[in-house]
Design an enzyme around this catalytic site. Structure first.
Site, mmCIF file in Angstrom:
data_model
loop_
_atom_site.group_PDB
_atom_site.id
_atom_site.type_symbol
_atom_site.label_atom_id
_atom_site.label_comp_id
_atom_site.label_asym_id
_atom_site.label_seq_id
_atom_site.Cartn_x
_atom_site.Cartn_y
_atom_site.Cartn_z
ATOM 1 N N HIS A 1 28.217 -64.213 -93.024
ATOM 2 C CA HIS A 1 27.169 -64.639 -93.954
ATOM 3 C C HIS A 1 25.808 -64.366 -93.338
ATOM 4 O O HIS A 1 25.645 -64.512 -92.124
ATOM 5 C CB HIS A 1 27.299 -66.143 -94.255
ATOM 6 C CG HIS A 1 26.546 -66.562 -95.484
ATOM 7 N ND1 HIS A 1 25.216 -66.908 -95.454
ATOM 8 C CD2 HIS A 1 26.948 -66.681 -96.781
ATOM 9 C CE1 HIS A 1 24.837 -67.226 -96.694
ATOM 10 N NE2 HIS A 1 25.865 -67.095 -97.511
ATOM 11 N N GLU B 1 33.116 -67.211 -100.503
ATOM 12 C CA GLU B 1 33.802 -66.330 -101.454
ATOM 13 C C GLU B 1 35.313 -66.318 -101.242
ATOM 14 O O GLU B 1 36.065 -66.151 -102.188
ATOM 15 C CB GLU B 1 33.251 -64.901 -101.355
ATOM 16 C CG GLU B 1 31.754 -64.784 -101.433
ATOM 17 C CD GLU B 1 31.169 -65.179 -102.783
ATOM 18 O OE1 GLU B 1 31.896 -65.781 -103.594
ATOM 19 O OE2 GLU B 1 29.988 -64.891 -103.018
HETATM 20 C C1 LIG Z 1 27.768 -61.299 -95.913
HETATM 21 C C2 LIG Z 1 27.267 -60.130 -95.042
HETATM 22 C C3 LIG Z 1 26.689 -59.041 -95.974
HETATM 23 C C4 LIG Z 1 26.197 -60.664 -94.092
HETATM 24 O O1 LIG Z 1 25.741 -59.611 -93.398
HETATM 25 P P1 LIG Z 1 24.611 -59.675 -92.286
HETATM 26 O O2 LIG Z 1 24.087 -61.019 -92.053
HETATM 27 O O3 LIG Z 1 23.658 -58.618 -92.665
HETATM 28 O O4 LIG Z 1 25.460 -59.340 -91.036
HETATM 29 P P2 LIG Z 1 25.290 -58.054 -90.200
HETATM 30 O O5 LIG Z 1 25.443 -56.857 -91.084
HETATM 31 O O6 LIG Z 1 24.036 -58.221 -89.406
HETATM 32 O O7 LIG Z 1 26.578 -58.151 -89.277
HETATM 33 C C5 LIG Z 1 26.605 -58.473 -87.913
HETATM 34 C C6 LIG Z 1 27.771 -57.716 -87.289
HETATM 35 O O8 LIG Z 1 28.998 -58.263 -87.770
HETATM 36 C C7 LIG Z 1 29.739 -57.276 -88.486
HETATM 37 N N1 LIG Z 1 30.269 -57.912 -89.678
HETATM 38 C C8 LIG Z 1 29.610 -58.746 -90.514
HETATM 39 N N2 LIG Z 1 30.430 -59.188 -91.467
HETATM 40 C C9 LIG Z 1 31.639 -58.602 -91.231
HETATM 41 C C10 LIG Z 1 32.872 -58.672 -91.894
HETATM 42 N N3 LIG Z 1 33.053 -59.403 -92.985
HETATM 43 N N4 LIG Z 1 33.886 -57.951 -91.397
HETATM 44 C C11 LIG Z 1 33.718 -57.184 -90.299
HETATM 45 N N5 LIG Z 1 32.566 -57.089 -89.615
HETATM 46 C C12 LIG Z 1 31.542 -57.803 -90.091
HETATM 47 C C13 LIG Z 1 28.727 -56.181 -88.836
HETATM 48 O O9 LIG Z 1 29.386 -54.945 -88.975
HETATM 49 C C14 LIG Z 1 27.813 -56.224 -87.649
HETATM 50 O O10 LIG Z 1 28.423 -55.555 -86.582
HETATM 51 P P3 LIG Z 1 27.524 -54.821 -85.464
HETATM 52 O O11 LIG Z 1 26.650 -55.911 -84.864
HETATM 53 O O12 LIG Z 1 28.516 -54.236 -84.526
HETATM 54 O O13 LIG Z 1 26.714 -53.794 -86.226
HETATM 55 C C15 LIG Z 1 28.444 -59.556 -94.215
HETATM 56 O O14 LIG Z 1 28.938 -60.549 -93.355
HETATM 57 C C16 LIG Z 1 29.533 -58.984 -95.086
HETATM 58 O O15 LIG Z 1 29.444 -57.835 -95.514
HETATM 59 N N6 LIG Z 1 30.641 -59.771 -95.355
HETATM 60 C C17 LIG Z 1 31.686 -59.295 -96.179
HETATM 61 C C18 LIG Z 1 31.325 -59.444 -97.667
HETATM 62 C C19 LIG Z 1 31.297 -60.875 -98.137
HETATM 63 O O16 LIG Z 1 32.203 -61.662 -97.884
HETATM 64 N N7 LIG Z 1 30.212 -61.227 -98.864
HETATM 65 C C20 LIG Z 1 30.025 -62.556 -99.438
HETATM 66 C C21 LIG Z 1 28.987 -63.334 -98.694
HETATM 67 S S1 LIG Z 1 28.841 -64.973 -99.310
#
Ligand SMILES: CC(C)(COP(=O)(O)OP(=O)(O)OC[C@H]1O[C@@H](n2cnc3c(N)ncnc32)[C@H](O)[C@@H]1OP(=O)(O)O)[C@@H](O)C(=O)NCCC(=O)NCCS
Length: 377
Positions: free
Chosen positions: A256, A314
């Site tokens: 998140h 979710e």
């Molecule tokens: C929700 C989300 C977009 C938040 O993203 P964010 O805060 O921008 O997190 P980041 O993109 O900075 O991620 C940090 C690291 O964790 C990884 N990561 C984050 N969520 C991940 C997941 N669900 N599965 C695998 N890796 C994940 C990223 O690839 C990143 O890796 P890196 O540091 O090696 O590049 C992300 O966690 C995600 O895509 N989750 C899956 C979709 C989801 O469940 N969405 C509903 C949210 S309520």
């Protein structure tokens, strides 16, 4: 006024509003809705009580709750032209969120013209429109609303034509309450921006639905459930999750932007899910989902150490809504059924102390161009 030149992509860290509606603390994993911790409010409140809390700042007294229920039940009739629009959308097999956005836009046909009246119309109509469209897509006629049913019971009734069990209604209300408001997320911000021009609530909620429909906002629960079904068995869970992580894929339902500890809404919904699956004969799906969750959190810590990737709302939303027999196509529209409470409350709050949103942009284009006649270009 001095020009602010610091650009923050996605407005990250920028404070753009003051609100008494909800507070999100991502480090402590806390969500307050109208001052109540989500775990205190969501499993106990009727959805109408949360609507009243968001609109008026307090839980309703008994007579106020009765009056709100009566008001919402009296607004469930869909304008005939809106129904025609839904029929046209169903004939074109449009996704439910597009049909909902079109239908909500047409509620100008039924608006009372005052903001509070429109808030009630929008909260009352969103579940009716979602349910009517779901039935039209299946070649069925919409069900006549029953004014005797509560808001949540009415949604399930309009989807299925059957009066739902009290347990199903309780589970749906708990979900709707957890999702009713969540700070200045993209759709809520969109609604506030629209209404800040002194435009109307139908326009604001139509815009908010457009924002919610994008996969970065409201679209994760369907894929989270797909992942559990694709894994299919306990034995396949670990190799399948590892393969996804090694391909660099994201595991849906985990991680998140704000919560770096377990999402408090996931906690509330986890407690709601168990009794649902005890009763619906799908205990195996539930057991598998729990296994996938435990494993995913462990493997995310192994592959992405220190990122704090935990189960998000979710994942459990998918389990609750699947447990209620809703198809994945209805997951995001059902999110709108909940969030319209927050959107309308934010609009009313914005209007009470309004200043039009007008941020700055940093110009990055050319500065010294000279006109070249068409024949010389
Ligand atoms: C929700 C989300 C977009 C938040 O993203 P964010 O805060 O921008 O997190 P980041 O993109 O900075 O991620 C940090 C690291 O964790 C990884 N990561 C984050 N969520 C991940 C997941 N669900 N599965 C695998 N890796 C994940 C990223 O690839 C990143 O890796 P890196 O540091 O090696 O590049 C992300 O966690 C995600 O895509 N989750 C899956 C979709 C989801 O469940 N969405 C509903 C949210 S309520």
């Amino acid at each position: 006024m001095r020009m602010e030149t610091t650009f923050r992509a996605g407005l990250e860290g920028v404070v753009a509003a003051q609100t008494r509606l909800s507070s999100v603390d991502g480090d402590r994993g806390e969500l307050l809705i109208g001052g109540f911790p989500v775990g205190e409010l969501a499993p106990r409140a009727r959805f109408e009580e949360v609507v009243h809390l968001l609109w008026h700042g307090d839980l309703p007294a008994e007579a106020e709750l009765r009056e709100l229920r009566r008001q919402l039940a009296g607004l469930r009739r869909v304008p005939p032209a809106t129904l025609d629009l839904l029929r046209a959308a169903a004939a074109g097999r449009l996704p439910a969120m597009e049909a909902l956005r079109m239908a909500v836009g047409s509620l100008s046909l039924a608006t009372s013209g005052d903001a509070q009246g429109d808030a009630a119309l929008l909260v009352a109509q969103v579940p009716v429109l979602v349910a009517a469209y779901a039935r039209l897509l299946q070649g069925q006629e919409p069900v006549e609303p029953d004014p005797g049913l509560s808001h949540a019971a009415s949604y399930l009734y309009l989807l299925t034509g059957r009066v739902p069990s009290p347990e199903a209604v309780r589970a749906l209300e708990t979900y709707l309450n957890t999702a009713a408001d969540h700070g200045l997320n993209a759709s809520t911000f969109s609604a506030r921006v629209i209404v800040s021009t002194e435009s109307d609530l139908v326009s604001a909620v139509t815009g908010a639905i457009g924002a919610l429909k994008g996969p970065l906002h409201g679209g994760a629960p369907g894929p989270a459930l797909d992942m559990v079904f694709e894994i299919g068995s306990r034995e396949r869970a670990e190799p399948e999750l590892r393969a996804r992580l090694e391909r660099g894929e994201r595991l849906m339902g985990f991680g998140h932007r704000i919560y770096k500890v377990r999402d408090p809404r996931a906690e509330v919904l986890a407690r709601t899910v168990a009794p649902l699956y005890g009763a619906n004969g799908q205990g195996e799906v539930y057991e598998l989902a729990l296994h996938v969750e435990r494993l995913a959190v462990r493997l995310l810590e192994e592959y992405k150490p220190g990122r704090g990737l935990q189960t998000n709302v979710e994942f459990y939303t998918a389990l609750v809504l699947h447990g209620l027999d809703l198809s994945p196509a209805l997951f995001t529209p059902t999110f709108a059924v909940a969030r319209v409470a927050g959107w309308t409350a934010h609009c009313l709050e914005q209007l009470r102390s309004n200043r039009i949103f007008r941020p700055q942009s940093v110009y990055t284009g050319a500065t010294d161009r000279r006109w070249v006649p068409l024949e010389e270009r």
